[in-house]
Design a protein around this motif. Structure first.
Motif, PDB file in Angstrom:
ATOM      1  N   ARG A   1       0.882  -1.265   0.362  1.00 38.57           N
ATOM      2  CA  ARG A   1      -0.175  -0.622   0.248  1.00 38.57           C
ATOM      3  C   ARG A   1       0.927   1.629   0.115  1.00 38.57           C
ATOM      4  N   GLN A   2       2.034   1.182   0.325  1.00 40.85           N
ATOM      5  CA  GLN A   2       2.820   2.438   0.001  1.00 40.85           C
ATOM      6  C   GLN A   2       2.801   2.946  -1.433  1.00 40.85           C
ATOM      7  N   ILE A   3       3.315   4.092  -1.876  1.00 41.95           N
ATOM      8  CA  ILE A   3       2.955   4.462  -2.623  1.00 41.95           C
ATOM      9  C   ILE A   3       4.398   4.755  -3.625  1.00 41.95           C
ATOM     10  N   PHE A   4       4.418   4.544  -4.748  1.00 42.41           N
ATOM     11  CA  PHE A   4       5.513   4.529  -5.767  1.00 42.41           C
ATOM     12  C   PHE A   4       5.177   5.540  -7.301  1.00 42.41           C
ATOM     13  N   VAL A   5       6.533   6.670  -6.291  1.00 45.72           N
ATOM     14  CA  VAL A   5       5.710   7.893  -8.081  1.00 45.72           C
ATOM     15  C   VAL A   5       6.441   7.620  -9.598  1.00 45.72           C
TER      16      VAL A   5
ATOM     17  N   LYS B   1      -7.819   1.585 -13.199  1.00 45.76           N
ATOM     18  CA  LYS B   1      -9.282   0.628 -13.798  1.00 45.76           C
ATOM     19  C   LYS B   1     -10.420   2.164 -13.604  1.00 45.76           C
ATOM     20  N   ASN B   2      -9.719   2.893 -12.061  1.00 47.34           N
ATOM     21  CA  ASN B   2     -10.549   4.137 -11.634  1.00 47.34           C
ATOM     22  C   ASN B   2     -10.041   5.348 -11.753  1.00 47.34           C
ATOM     23  N   PRO B   3      -9.755   6.004 -12.989  1.00 48.62           N
ATOM     24  CA  PRO B   3      -8.422   6.718 -12.647  1.00 48.62           C
ATOM     25  C   PRO B   3      -8.706   8.566 -12.137  1.00 48.62           C
ATOM     26  N   VAL B   4      -7.978   8.856 -11.325  1.00 46.62           N
ATOM     27  CA  VAL B   4      -8.474   9.922 -10.569  1.00 46.62           C
ATOM     28  C   VAL B   4      -7.079  11.044 -10.748  1.00 46.62           C
ATOM     29  N   VAL B   5      -6.892  12.525 -10.546  1.00 44.98           N
ATOM     30  CA  VAL B   5      -6.135  12.794 -10.569  1.00 44.98           C
ATOM     31  C   VAL B   5      -6.140  14.148  -9.226  1.00 44.98           C
ATOM     32  N   VAL B   6      -5.336  14.118  -8.297  1.00 38.21           N
ATOM     33  CA  VAL B   6      -4.619  14.550  -7.090  1.00 38.21           C
ATOM     34  C   VAL B   6      -3.722  15.954  -7.269  1.00 38.21           C
ATOM     35  N   GLU B   7      -4.351  16.275  -6.572  1.00 38.30           N
ATOM     36  CA  GLU B   7      -3.517  17.718  -6.075  1.00 38.30           C
ATOM     37  C   GLU B   7      -1.847  17.499  -6.342  1.00 38.30           C
ATOM     38  N   LYS B   8      -1.166  16.922  -5.374  1.00 34.75           N
ATOM     39  CA  LYS B   8       0.147  16.478  -4.656  1.00 34.75           C
ATOM     40  C   LYS B   8       0.038  15.224  -4.080  1.00 34.75           C
ATOM     41  N   ILE B   9       1.117  13.860  -3.520  1.00 36.42           N
ATOM     42  CA  ILE B   9       1.340  12.988  -3.376  1.00 36.42           C
ATOM     43  C   ILE B   9       2.128  13.112  -2.062  1.00 36.42           C
ATOM     44  N   SER B  10       2.837  12.226  -1.529  1.00 39.60           N
ATOM     45  CA  SER B  10       3.954  12.089  -0.128  1.00 39.60           C
ATOM     46  C   SER B  10       3.805  11.194  -0.532  1.00 39.60           C
ATOM     47  N   ALA B  11       5.001  10.429  -1.630  1.00 33.54           N
ATOM     48  CA  ALA B  11       4.953   9.148  -1.763  1.00 33.54           C
ATOM     49  C   ALA B  11       6.327   8.736  -1.334  1.00 33.54           C
ATOM     50  N   HIS B  12       6.103   6.629  -1.007  1.00 35.25           N
ATOM     51  CA  HIS B  12       7.729   6.530  -0.305  1.00 35.25           C
ATOM     52  C   HIS B  12       9.001   6.344  -0.640  1.00 35.25           C
ATOM     53  N   LEU B  13       8.588   6.104  -2.802  1.00 33.74           N
ATOM     54  CA  LEU B  13       9.287   6.026  -3.028  1.00 33.74           C
ATOM     55  C   LEU B  13       9.285   6.193  -4.573  1.00 33.74           C
ATOM     56  N   GLY B  14      10.655   6.748  -5.538  1.00 36.59           N
ATOM     57  CA  GLY B  14       9.958   6.751  -6.304  1.00 36.59           C
ATOM     58  C   GLY B  14      11.213   7.185  -7.884  1.00 36.59           C
ATOM     59  N   ILE B  15      10.704   6.865  -9.474  1.00 39.44           N
ATOM     60  CA  ILE B  15      11.876   7.351 -10.005  1.00 39.44           C
ATOM     61  C   ILE B  15      11.574   7.884 -11.334  1.00 39.44           C
ATOM     62  N   ASP B  16      12.493   8.895 -11.628  1.00 41.15           N
ATOM     63  CA  ASP B  16      12.358   9.698 -12.190  1.00 41.15           C
ATOM     64  C   ASP B  16      13.492   9.767 -13.530  1.00 41.15           C
TER      65      ASP B  16
END
Length: 185
Positions: free
Chosen positions: A26-30, A118-133
């Protein structure tokens, strides 16, 4: 560069980062990704929905297998808003905004994410736990407050510079404080 090689680089980078971060369900990967940069062009000039679809689908498989929530950053024309599944937005109480990413207003990767979730939404901002740029898209604004760079085996995906990060909780207390061994990742 052949598509197979780009996808292999992405898979290796994502799996290496997930392991290094000790990511939990359930952590966020951006993901921030310029397909233009992956193809060797300047960001925002040669986006490819075909490349974005292949990369998105492979990364979505990996994050789904690990139980992570994938979040995809839009380009600067949409203020770097984030495309997520509605379930993720509701779980993390994220602020939804009204927009549909398109290749030239949001970017190829965000427009594909909006089509493929499946059910996309666009959000203003998040605080992700990890990510790749991928391609210097500046995902730092969407990482938790204490971001830690992760040096991966490869520094590029295609022709694009790649940066990876994990996050950790802030250390507090000063010189007299003690920290649990597992508290610093």
């Amino acid at each position: 560069m052949p598509l197979e090689l780009i996808l292999e680089q992405l898979k290796e980078a994502a799996e290496e980062l997930i392991e290094a971060a000790g990511a939990k369900k359930r952590q966020i990967f951006v993901l921030g990704c310029s397909t233009s940069e992956v193809l060797g062009s300047k960001i925002g000039t040669e986006g490819s929905k075909d490349l974005a679809a292949a990369m998105f689908n492979d990364l979505k498989k990996i994050t789904d297998e690990k139980g992570l929530c994938l979040a995809v950053q839009c380009c600067e024309h949409l203020n770097r808003a984030i495309v997520v599944e509605r379930e993720t937005a509701e779980h993390y109480n994220l602020t939804e905004v009204t927009v549909k990413p398109m290749p030239h207003a949001g970017g190829a990767m965000a427009s594909v994410a909006y089509e493929e979730f499946k059910n996309p939404v666009v959000v203003e901002k998040i605080s992700a736990h990890l990510g790749i740029d991928i391609g210097q898209t500046l995902i730092g604004m969407h990482l938790k407050r204490v971001a830690v760079p992760v040096r991966l085996k490869h520094k590029y995906i295609g022709e694009a510079v790649m940066t990876a990060a994990k996050t950790r909780s802030p250390l507090i207390g000063g010189v007299r404080a003690q920290y649990p061994e597992n508290g610093i990742r």
